[in-house]
Write a protein that holds these residues in place. Structure first.
Motif, PDB file in Angstrom:
ATOM      1  N   ILE A 182       0.817  -1.140   0.075  1.00 44.83           N
ATOM      2  CA  ILE A 182      -0.072  -0.098   0.162  1.00 44.83           C
ATOM      3  C   ILE A 182       0.769   1.200   0.002  1.00 44.83           C
ATOM      4  N   GLY A 183       1.864   1.354   0.665  1.00 46.57           N
ATOM      5  CA  GLY A 183       2.971   2.377   0.879  1.00 46.57           C
ATOM      6  C   GLY A 183       3.455   2.720  -0.654  1.00 46.57           C
ATOM      7  N   ALA A 184       3.526   1.946  -1.528  1.00 46.46           N
ATOM      8  CA  ALA A 184       3.903   2.236  -2.910  1.00 46.46           C
ATOM      9  C   ALA A 184       2.737   2.743  -3.742  1.00 46.46           C
ATOM     10  N   GLY A 185       1.612   2.904  -3.111  1.00 51.30           N
ATOM     11  CA  GLY A 185       0.572   3.268  -4.082  1.00 51.30           C
ATOM     12  C   GLY A 185      -0.065   2.237  -4.794  1.00 51.30           C
ATOM     13  N   LEU A 186       0.148   0.752  -4.484  1.00 48.13           N
ATOM     14  CA  LEU A 186      -0.473  -0.512  -5.126  1.00 48.13           C
ATOM     15  C   LEU A 186      -1.720  -0.642  -4.463  1.00 48.13           C
ATOM     16  N   THR A 187      -2.525   0.058  -4.374  1.00 45.19           N
ATOM     17  CA  THR A 187      -4.001  -0.328  -3.843  1.00 45.19           C
ATOM     18  C   THR A 187      -4.755  -1.646  -4.459  1.00 45.19           C
ATOM     19  N   GLY A 188      -4.675  -1.851  -5.715  1.00 42.67           N
ATOM     20  CA  GLY A 188      -5.201  -2.801  -6.365  1.00 42.67           C
ATOM     21  C   GLY A 188      -6.666  -3.164  -6.257  1.00 42.67           C
ATOM     22  N   GLN A 189      -7.308  -3.872  -6.763  1.00 43.33           N
ATOM     23  CA  GLN A 189      -8.592  -4.177  -6.869  1.00 43.33           C
ATOM     24  C   GLN A 189      -8.956  -5.546  -6.008  1.00 43.33           C
ATOM     25  N   ASN A 190     -10.008  -5.406  -5.156  1.00 43.89           N
ATOM     26  CA  ASN A 190     -10.353  -6.358  -4.413  1.00 43.89           C
ATOM     27  C   ASN A 190      -9.110  -6.867  -3.449  1.00 43.89           C
ATOM     28  N   ALA A 191      -8.191  -6.093  -3.290  1.00 44.24           N
ATOM     29  CA  ALA A 191      -7.007  -6.405  -2.387  1.00 44.24           C
ATOM     30  C   ALA A 191      -7.480  -7.247  -1.165  1.00 44.24           C
ATOM     31  N   LEU A 192      -6.965  -8.317  -0.632  1.00 43.76           N
ATOM     32  CA  LEU A 192      -7.033  -9.053   0.712  1.00 43.76           C
ATOM     33  C   LEU A 192      -5.969  -8.399   1.808  1.00 43.76           C
ATOM     34  N   GLY A 193      -5.500  -7.480   1.312  1.00 48.35           N
ATOM     35  CA  GLY A 193      -4.701  -7.022   2.479  1.00 48.35           C
ATOM     36  C   GLY A 193      -3.512  -6.496   1.901  1.00 48.35           C
ATOM     37  N   ALA A 194      -2.290  -6.049   2.874  1.00 51.22           N
ATOM     38  CA  ALA A 194      -1.281  -5.459   2.274  1.00 51.22           C
ATOM     39  C   ALA A 194      -0.062  -6.239   2.746  1.00 51.22           C
ATOM     40  N   SER A 195       1.073  -6.116   2.110  1.00 50.93           N
ATOM     41  CA  SER A 195       2.362  -7.021   2.453  1.00 50.93           C
ATOM     42  C   SER A 195       3.469  -5.984   2.103  1.00 50.93           C
ATOM     43  N   ASN A 196       4.869  -6.033   2.619  1.00 51.47           N
ATOM     44  CA  ASN A 196       5.912  -5.282   2.278  1.00 51.47           C
ATOM     45  C   ASN A 196       7.229  -6.187   2.541  1.00 51.47           C
ATOM     46  N   ALA A 197       7.988  -6.142   1.146  1.00 53.75           N
ATOM     47  CA  ALA A 197       9.189  -6.899   1.375  1.00 53.75           C
ATOM     48  C   ALA A 197      10.026  -6.310   2.354  1.00 53.75           C
ATOM     49  N   GLY A 198       9.956  -5.152   2.715  1.00 54.93           N
ATOM     50  CA  GLY A 198      11.214  -4.658   3.733  1.00 54.93           C
ATOM     51  C   GLY A 198      10.615  -4.590   5.318  1.00 54.93           C
ATOM     52  N   SER A 199       9.515  -5.337   5.436  1.00 57.25           N
ATOM     53  CA  SER A 199       8.917  -5.238   6.867  1.00 57.25           C
ATOM     54  C   SER A 199       7.951  -6.510   6.966  1.00 57.25           C
ATOM     55  N   TRP A 200       7.960  -7.078   8.115  1.00 54.86           N
ATOM     56  CA  TRP A 200       7.094  -8.294   8.493  1.00 54.86           C
ATOM     57  C   TRP A 200       5.724  -8.009   8.761  1.00 54.86           C
ATOM     58  N   ASN A 201       5.464  -6.744   8.807  1.00 56.08           N
ATOM     59  CA  ASN A 201       4.127  -5.998   9.012  1.00 56.08           C
ATOM     60  C   ASN A 201       3.298  -6.363   7.707  1.00 56.08           C
ATOM     61  N   GLY A 202       2.021  -6.736   8.156  1.00 50.48           N
ATOM     62  CA  GLY A 202       1.033  -6.882   7.120  1.00 50.48           C
ATOM     63  C   GLY A 202      -0.246  -7.319   7.562  1.00 50.48           C
ATOM     64  N   THR A 203      -1.332  -7.453   6.736  1.00 49.05           N
ATOM     65  CA  THR A 203      -2.736  -7.540   7.152  1.00 49.05           C
ATOM     66  C   THR A 203      -3.501  -8.640   5.973  1.00 49.05           C
ATOM     67  N   PRO A 204      -2.968  -9.594   5.891  1.00 47.74           N
ATOM     68  CA  PRO A 204      -3.743 -10.445   5.016  1.00 47.74           C
ATOM     69  C   PRO A 204      -5.013 -10.857   5.440  1.00 47.74           C
ATOM     70  N   MET A 205      -6.041 -10.434   4.499  1.00 45.82           N
ATOM     71  CA  MET A 205      -7.465 -10.871   4.950  1.00 45.82           C
ATOM     72  C   MET A 205      -7.900 -10.350   6.204  1.00 45.82           C
ATOM     73  N   GLY A 206      -7.315  -9.137   6.724  1.00 47.71           N
ATOM     74  CA  GLY A 206      -7.846  -8.542   7.859  1.00 47.71           C
ATOM     75  C   GLY A 206      -7.028  -9.077   9.065  1.00 47.71           C
ATOM     76  N   LEU A 207      -6.259 -10.069   9.004  1.00 44.77           N
ATOM     77  CA  LEU A 207      -5.499 -10.508  10.106  1.00 44.77           C
ATOM     78  C   LEU A 207      -4.159  -9.881  10.532  1.00 44.77           C
ATOM     79  N   GLN A 208      -3.842  -9.628  11.593  1.00 49.65           N
ATOM     80  CA  GLN A 208      -2.468  -8.759  11.732  1.00 49.65           C
ATOM     81  C   GLN A 208      -1.418 -10.014  11.594  1.00 49.65           C
ATOM     82  N   LEU A 209      -0.421  -9.752  10.689  1.00 48.31           N
ATOM     83  CA  LEU A 209       0.417 -10.730  10.196  1.00 48.31           C
ATOM     84  C   LEU A 209       1.637 -10.848  11.398  1.00 48.31           C
ATOM     85  N   VAL A 210       2.041 -11.927  12.074  1.00 48.72           N
ATOM     86  CA  VAL A 210       3.238 -11.744  13.119  1.00 48.72           C
ATOM     87  C   VAL A 210       4.211 -12.915  12.208  1.00 48.72           C
ATOM     88  N   VAL A 211       5.273 -12.339  11.878  1.00 51.77           N
ATOM     89  CA  VAL A 211       6.269 -13.320  11.288  1.00 51.77           C
ATOM     90  C   VAL A 211       7.249 -13.610  12.215  1.00 51.77           C
TER      91      VAL A 211
END
Length: 354
Positions: free
Chosen positions: A259-288
């Protein structure tokens, strides 16, 4: 008798003497001439270097001419050996699972070896009364007394008095920081292992996007059914985090865009980031967490204060040290007590891989 013949001797014609000529004075080349010779290379640049060396030698004083060449290999005792700090740290002392679950304090200031954690085995009941003055629903509430034990995590190190006094940067401070960091990793590893052990399977993921949706929602259903608590977190190993980030749809758009790079997508199921373990796949808080075994994915509810399926308890005891005069040494240790408890084991669901 005839006289012997004497061979004729060719007359030597004297040659004109060749007068000595003074060697042409060498002048140091200009910067432009030097760059031009460097560009030409070959004999041109080699001859220029030789001429420069000869010119330098001709300009030496008698004292310089008599001096011998001195290299660093001839003076090792005069060469300093600096140490550039700070120490390079190749481990990041994180506790992803512990931070997500939250560390709770022991009851009674941790004085007891075990403690009881009550859970409900059978609830009371309420139902419609069949007729007036008829018996209403009656169910006895049953509460289980679960005994929770403590695990001791500890490590020690011994240092000589010389190591403490002579090292720069100070070895003792660096070693103690590392010892405390290793305690953090060990406590998080225990929390991660016990969480995976307590989990019940909710299905198998075949690696596709469609099957991921089914698996996660099946797990969420298992968490929520008959309890009304919703899952909050997805715990995964590092390899699964990588798998999730690489998932794309049929047009190669990321399922979990950055999301931080402007890639909002359509019907996105959450956000991810190769430079961070933070994410929200399908609305769940990601813990890596790198302490998880490979192919780990756990769906559960934690860190909310109510309805938490998994609990972590901790009491850090800190540093202990003792001097040993007989050997001029110091022994130091760091320890703490930790416990985990699967409060609602049915809400801890894992998704395995085919």
């Amino acid at each position: 008798m005839s006289e012997p013949t004497v061979p004729a001797v060719e007359a030597t014609i004297p040659t004109a003497p060749i007068p000595a000529k003074a060697k042409r004075e060498f002048k140091l080349p200009s910067a432009g001439e030097f760059m031009a010779a460097y560009h030409i290379g070959g004999d041109t640049f080699s001859n220029m270097n030789a001429a420069v060396a000869e010119f330098s030698a001709s300009q030496r004083t008698s004292l310089q001419a008599a001096a011998g060449d001195v290299l660093t290999s001839d003076t090792p005792g005069l060469l300093p050996v600096p140490v550039l700090g700070p120490l390079v740290q190749d481990l990041n002392f994180l506790r992803p699972v512990v931070e997500a679950v939250g560390a709770r304090a022991y009851p009674d200031n941790g004085r007891s070896k075990t403690f009881t954690r009550p859970t409900i085995t059978t609830h009371t009941s309420v139902a419609a009364q069949s007729t007036e003055l008829s018996a209403v629903s009656a169910t006895t509430m049953v509460i289980a007394a679960n005994s929770v034990t403590k695990s001791t995590l500890a490590g020690q190190v011994s240092l000589s008095a010389q190591d403490i006094s002579f090292t720069s940067p100070e070895a003792m401070s660096l070693i103690l920081n590392d010892l405390m960091g290793e305690y953090m990793i060990a406590s998080d590893n225990l929390a991660a292992d016990n969480l995976l052990t307590a989990a019940t399977s909710s299905g198998v993921w075949d690696g596709t996007v469609a099957d991921l949706l089914k698996s996660v929602y099946d797990a969420a259903n298992d968490v929520s059914a008959n309890r009304n608590w919703m899952p909050t977190h997805m715990f995964v190993s590092v390899d699964v985090w990588s798998q999730l980030g690489q998932l794309v749809d049929t047009t190669n758009r990321p399922i979990f865009p950055f999301i931080g790079a402007g890639l909002t997508g359509q019907n996105a199921l959450g956000a991810s980031n190769a430079g961070s373990w933070n994410g929200t796949p399908m609305g769940l808080q990601l813990v890596v967490d790198s302490n998880f075994a490979a192919k780990t994915m756990i769906i559960t509810r934690v860190g909310q204060g109510q309805g938490d399926a998994y609990e972590f308890y901790e009491s850090i005891q800190g540093l202990l040290s003792v001097d040993t005069p007989a050997t001029l040494g110091k022994t130091m240790s760091f320890h703490g007590y930790v416990s985990t408890f699967a409060a609602i084991s049915g809400m801890i669901r894992k998704i395995t891989q085919a």
